[in-house]
Design a protein around this motif. Structure first.
Motif, short mmCIF file in Angstrom:
data_model
loop_
_atom_site.label_atom_id
_atom_site.label_comp_id
_atom_site.label_asym_id
_atom_site.label_seq_id
_atom_site.Cartn_x
_atom_site.Cartn_y
_atom_site.Cartn_z
N ALA A 136 10.36 24.91 -15.18
CA ALA A 136 10.30 25.86 -16.30
C ALA A 136 11.62 26.59 -16.47
CB ALA A 136 9.17 26.87 -16.08
N MET A 137 12.20 27.04 -15.39
CA MET A 137 13.46 27.76 -15.49
C MET A 137 14.60 26.82 -15.87
SD MET A 137 12.36 30.72 -15.20
CE MET A 137 13.92 31.59 -15.30
N ASP A 138 14.57 25.58 -15.38
CA ASP A 138 15.57 24.60 -15.79
C ASP A 138 15.49 24.36 -17.29
OD1 ASP A 138 16.48 24.34 -13.19
OD2 ASP A 138 15.47 22.41 -12.84
N TRP A 139 14.25 24.26 -17.81
CA TRP A 139 14.07 24.10 -19.26
C TRP A 139 14.67 25.29 -20.01
CZ3 TRP A 139 10.93 27.63 -21.99
CH2 TRP A 139 10.88 27.41 -23.37
N TYR A 140 14.28 26.51 -19.61
CA TYR A 140 14.71 27.70 -20.35
C TYR A 140 16.24 27.82 -20.36
CZ TYR A 140 15.15 32.40 -22.07
OH TYR A 140 15.51 33.49 -22.82
N PRO B 181 10.11 21.05 -33.74
CA PRO B 181 10.53 19.73 -33.25
C PRO B 181 11.67 19.80 -32.22
CG PRO B 181 10.27 19.70 -35.63
CD PRO B 181 10.15 21.13 -35.20
N ALA B 182 12.62 20.72 -32.43
CA ALA B 182 13.75 20.83 -31.50
C ALA B 182 13.28 21.29 -30.12
CB ALA B 182 14.80 21.79 -32.05
N SER B 183 12.39 22.28 -30.08
CA SER B 183 11.94 22.79 -28.78
C SER B 183 10.97 21.81 -28.11
CB SER B 183 11.30 24.16 -28.92
OG SER B 183 10.13 24.09 -29.70
N ALA C 251 18.24 25.21 -29.35
CA ALA C 251 17.04 25.42 -30.18
C ALA C 251 16.64 26.89 -30.26
CB ALA C 251 15.87 24.61 -29.61
N ARG C 252 16.90 27.66 -29.22
CA ARG C 252 16.45 29.04 -29.14
C ARG C 252 16.87 29.92 -30.32
NH1 ARG C 252 18.28 33.82 -26.23
NH2 ARG C 252 16.46 35.05 -25.65
N PRO C 253 18.11 29.83 -30.83
CA PRO C 253 18.48 30.66 -31.97
C PRO C 253 17.61 30.43 -33.21
CG PRO C 253 20.45 29.77 -30.94
CD PRO C 253 19.26 29.09 -30.30
N LEU C 254 17.05 29.24 -33.35
CA LEU C 254 16.14 28.97 -34.47
C LEU C 254 14.87 29.82 -34.33
CD1 LEU C 254 16.47 25.08 -34.57
CD2 LEU C 254 17.36 26.71 -36.28
N ARG C 255 14.34 29.92 -33.10
CA ARG C 255 13.16 30.76 -32.86
C ARG C 255 13.46 32.22 -33.13
NH1 ARG C 255 11.52 33.82 -28.51
NH2 ARG C 255 13.00 32.86 -27.11
N LEU C 256 14.59 32.67 -32.63
CA LEU C 256 14.95 34.07 -32.80
C LEU C 256 15.18 34.43 -34.28
CD1 LEU C 256 17.31 34.47 -29.72
CD2 LEU C 256 14.91 35.16 -29.93
N ALA D 262 20.01 22.09 -24.02
CA ALA D 262 19.20 21.64 -25.16
C ALA D 262 18.34 22.78 -25.70
CB ALA D 262 18.32 20.46 -24.75
N TYR D 263 17.70 23.55 -24.81
CA TYR D 263 16.90 24.67 -25.30
C TYR D 263 17.79 25.79 -25.81
CZ TYR D 263 13.47 28.21 -26.15
OH TYR D 263 12.72 29.16 -26.77
N ALA D 264 18.95 25.98 -25.21
CA ALA D 264 19.90 27.00 -25.69
C ALA D 264 20.30 26.71 -27.13
CB ALA D 264 21.13 27.04 -24.79
#
Length: 121
Positions: A87-91, A44-46, A99-104, A95-97
């Protein structure tokens, strides 16, 4: 065996002059080890961050059948963005920064690969 074909394809792709404003695809592949965190928190976060950058999620899949070669991981998703810049703006977005630790934390390994499609003429 495939090297000449890949070299020709790469040369063709470079000659088309794809711009940063052309649509791109992101292939995400993960080896999910904590499904609750990955699907209930990271998902949901991503997803919200993707929508904010004009992305379209085409599919997410847990099962696959490798016809040739190896394919690792137990989760694959295909996402398109209106441009490479989007795409690069998203990455790199805050906001994605967040969420990203959850994926990792919820996966042993993963890949995010950006593709610029080549139009057949």
């Amino acid at each position: 065996m495939f090297k000449p074909a890949l070299t020709a394809l790469a040369a063709f792709a470079l000659s088309t002059g794809a711009a940063l404003s052309d649509p791109v695809y992101l292939l995400a592949q993960s080896d999910v080890t904590d499904a609750d965190t990955f699907f209930k928190q990271y998902g949901p976060a991503s997803f919200a961050t993707l929508q904010d950058h004009g992305a379209t999620v085409h599919f997410g899949a847990q099962s696959h059948q490798a016809i040739e070669g190896d394919w690792t991981g137990n989760w694959t998703a295909l996402v398109s963005f209106p441009s490479e810049a989007a795409a690069m703006d998203w990455y790199h977005s805050p906001a994605y920064a967040a969420a990203r630790p959850l994926r990792l934390a919820a996966s042993a390994e993963g890949r995010l690969i950006l593709f610029r499609p080549v139009a057949a003429e």
